[in-house]
Design a protein around this motif. Sequence first.
Motif, short mmCIF file in Angstrom:
data_model
loop_
_atom_site.label_atom_id
_atom_site.label_comp_id
_atom_site.label_asym_id
_atom_site.label_seq_id
_atom_site.Cartn_x
_atom_site.Cartn_y
_atom_site.Cartn_z
N THR A 35 0.65 -1.11 0.01
CA THR A 35 -0.09 0.09 0.28
C THR A 35 0.84 1.23 -0.08
O THR A 35 0.54 1.97 -0.77
N TRP A 36 1.91 1.38 1.08
CA TRP A 36 2.50 2.45 1.07
C TRP A 36 4.10 2.44 0.41
O TRP A 36 4.79 3.30 0.51
N ALA A 171 -5.23 3.21 7.07
CA ALA A 171 -5.48 2.95 5.58
C ALA A 171 -6.44 3.94 4.97
O ALA A 171 -6.37 4.22 3.53
N ALA A 172 -7.44 4.31 5.55
CA ALA A 172 -8.22 5.48 5.10
C ALA A 172 -7.59 6.70 4.70
O ALA A 172 -8.38 7.55 4.12
N ILE A 173 -6.40 6.98 5.15
CA ILE A 173 -5.80 8.29 5.01
C ILE A 173 -5.09 8.41 3.71
O ILE A 173 -4.25 7.09 3.43
N ALA A 174 -4.98 8.98 2.72
CA ALA A 174 -4.86 9.06 1.36
C ALA A 174 -3.21 9.23 1.36
O ALA A 174 -2.57 8.68 0.53
N ASP A 175 -2.78 10.17 2.10
CA ASP A 175 -1.28 10.47 2.08
C ASP A 175 -0.65 9.35 2.68
O ASP A 175 -0.55 9.01 3.85
N ALA A 176 0.42 8.69 2.14
CA ALA A 176 1.22 7.59 2.92
C ALA A 176 1.91 8.05 4.02
O ALA A 176 1.97 7.44 4.82
N ALA A 179 -0.51 8.73 6.96
CA ALA A 179 -1.10 7.32 7.19
C ALA A 179 0.03 6.65 7.99
O ALA A 179 -0.73 6.11 9.15
#
Length: 441
Positions: A35-36, A171-176, A179
């Motif tokens: 994901t990140w 995980a709901a936060i867009a910026d890695a 997050a």
Amino acid sequence: MSLYRRLASQSSVIFAARLFGAGIVFVVQALIARTWGADILGEYLVIIATVNLVAVTMPLGFQTIGGYFAAEYRAHGNRRQLVAFLARAYGHIALVFAVLLVAGQPLLSLFGLGQGTVARHFLPVMLLAFGTTMVFVNGAVLVGMKRPFAGFFADTLFRPMIVIAGFAAAAAIADADAAFTALLWWVACGYVAICLIHFGFVVATVLAVADEGTASTREPRRWWRFALPWVVIGLATDFFFDIDLLLLAALLSREELAIFGVCTRVFSLVSFGVAAVYAVTMPEMFESEARQDRAGFNRKVSEANLVAGGLSVFLFVVMLIAGPFALMLFGPAFSAGAVPLAILCLALVVRSLLGPASLVLSIHDRPYASLPAVGLGVVTLVGGNFLLVPAFGLMGAALAALFAISLWSGALWWTALKTAKVDVSIFQRWRRTIERATPAE
């Protein structure tokens, strides 16, 4: 119930709980990488390594001897001395935590790390370290009080649940980057709550101990005599790969560091199964030594070695087969860790077959005798990394770890044999079996 059956049942339950919890953490780490990105996973592993190393130093070694003295004071019905020991251990945590809050950031800046990963996430890292060190002390005491499930489950089950809940929220936060910061705060606050509940179990267990003795003012000297060498032993053994990851941070790329970090976490999981065997056996060993029952002591060491050795060989075979598939969960690049992971698991087999020498030396009142062998292992690790990693990368890192673990395990076995006159290896059981089977001339 025989010791064999109790070892098999209790250590199996503990290891199953650890396996379940580690599976959760394994999935979360795979999700972080996918994901990140592998770079953030590398930062996460560096932070966890830092947290573990800070946490193991905060009690000033008292977490490493908590099980030993809890078992002794429980056996003697001396609640007052146990309370005095715990007051000292938790007092160290509070004092060092306060010092780190004040001086931690300036120290990082002094060493040129003011803009590094740990400095950027300083407060959640400190809270994680506080929660971790509290669980270390709580768990050691509960294991020594013959409550191994309560001792281990806070770390093996509940921390992974906090980690996956934190990732789900972050995980709901867009910026890695944002997050990742949110994940650290979730995990830190959740684990502090877990450690305080865990502490409540310690209090309830201590209150159930008989109060038939008195607190001696001479005991603190004995605590320090054991704690000082054991903080070094604990750092170099239980947190061997946390030290290794920090050493390798300057020698491997972030992606390679993430791959090797995942391999070491898998190794830590399988090695926990072996550690659980000795943790369950430790109070029994202490009671045999306290009764001066040398035959019983040797028998319990032998039985623990047989279970631990068999388990390590089984886990080595499992990792040979399943390791490559598990690593693929993190992405195609992580398949490069399959052979290094197998090499690390081979090191566990060597360590298990040579037995719990440091534990036996401490039970025989020779804790300092372990230090030369441990120092030899650390020096071998550092030298092996600088010689092998630039040329062979991940394979070099794994081979350096194998050489270091094998060398220090052999040196510890030799030290226990010569100083405590105890052969802690599995080979002494085979030798005794052969001797009994050989007819006298």
